[in-house]
Scaffold this active site. Sequence first.
Site, PDB file in Angstrom:
ATOM      1  N   GLY A  85      43.589 136.143  -0.969  1.00 27.64           N
ATOM      2  CA  GLY A  85      42.863 137.373  -1.288  1.00 27.64           C
ATOM      3  C   GLY A  85      41.912 137.303  -2.478  1.00 27.64           C
ATOM      4  N   ASP A 113      42.909 137.163   8.320  1.00 27.65           N
ATOM      5  CA  ASP A 113      43.502 135.821   8.149  1.00 27.65           C
ATOM      6  C   ASP A 113      44.637 135.602   9.128  1.00 27.65           C
ATOM      7  OD1 ASP A 113      43.216 133.668   5.626  1.00 27.65           O
ATOM      8  OD2 ASP A 113      45.047 133.448   6.794  1.00 27.65           O
ATOM      9  N   ASP A 129      44.265 135.429  14.423  1.00 28.35           N
ATOM     10  CA  ASP A 129      43.669 134.092  14.564  1.00 28.35           C
ATOM     11  C   ASP A 129      42.246 134.302  15.057  1.00 28.35           C
ATOM     12  OD1 ASP A 129      42.792 131.608  15.238  1.00 28.35           O
ATOM     13  OD2 ASP A 129      44.471 131.109  16.558  1.00 28.35           O
ATOM     14  N   ASP A 153      35.695 131.682   4.361  1.00 27.81           N
ATOM     15  CA  ASP A 153      36.243 130.547   3.614  1.00 27.81           C
ATOM     16  C   ASP A 153      37.307 129.887   4.486  1.00 27.81           C
ATOM     17  OD1 ASP A 153      36.561 128.895   1.404  1.00 27.81           O
ATOM     18  OD2 ASP A 153      37.933 130.226   0.343  1.00 27.81           O
ATOM     19  N   LYS A 193      31.975 128.401   4.261  1.00 27.54           N
ATOM     20  CA  LYS A 193      32.355 127.063   3.836  1.00 27.54           C
ATOM     21  C   LYS A 193      31.999 126.070   4.934  1.00 27.54           C
ATOM     22  CE  LYS A 193      36.849 126.324   2.944  1.00 27.54           C
ATOM     23  NZ  LYS A 193      37.554 126.237   1.669  1.00 27.54           N
TER      24      LYS A 193
END
EC number: 2.1.1.166
Length: 238
Positions: A85, A113, A129, A153, A193
């Site tokens: 978080g 998440d 997911d 991320d 990312k």
Amino acid sequence: MAKGPDGKNTSGRGLRDLTVKVKTARGRKASSTRWLQRQLNDPYVQRAQAEGYRGRAAYKIMELDDKFRFLVPGARVVDLGCAPGGWCQVAVPRINALGDKGGKAQGFILGIDLQEVEPIAGCVLKQLDFMADDADMQVKEWLGGKADVVMSDMAAASSGHKQTDHLRIIALCEAAAYLAFDVLDEGGTFVSKVLAGGAEGELQKLLKQRFTKVANVKPPASRADSSEKFVVATGFKG
Ligand SMILES: C[S@@+](CC[C@H](N)C(=O)[O-])C[C@H]1O[C@@H](n2cnc3c(N)ncnc32)[C@H](O)[C@@H]1O
């Protein structure tokens, strides 16, 4: 003076050099000892603990936003791979998710998440997911409209095989990008990312077609010995 998520001052004053030497122990692999040593002596880990962030990753989004300024009051944000978080904690005050900054628009954060995330005031946190069938439909339903920022991320647990890890992270990044194409409002921002390593060319090409600017950045908080970097695409063309 800068403040942490709990409103306390975070100048870093009072942090002493507390270099910790980790001894090897029976049953612990040398690589685990190295990881522990690095973790205990990482200034960003120490800073996160002192400033109340859930992880050192918080500083990556802070540094990216300080440079590109996408977390503005009123922004509607989707945070993919948000556990534990840290990114959400950084976004809450910047987008005024609590609506406590008089006269400024109130933002919104939807965090997703695989893992359950401890509640964070100002965030809607869902366990999902994102690579499952129809996950994007579910996210769109929770979002209930357009977004200004889609940030990811997401990273799969390391397989120990560099090329496999790279392909997995690119797949996560691509899935995040397709959600961004679907939900971003014109002018929106996509942050994700990626890992340096070759297979990201197609994605970069696609992003360049859909956004005014695409930058590849390694923020100082990203470990120098990791091939991680971030793509920041701004000015979604719609
Ligand atoms: C590096 S952590 C994110 C850290 C986070 N940005 C923070 O500041 O706390 C990567 C996260 O991606 C999540 N993740 C990986 N694959 C995912 C998937 N398919 N769907 C949703 N989350 C995923 C992992 O569970 C993990 O929590």
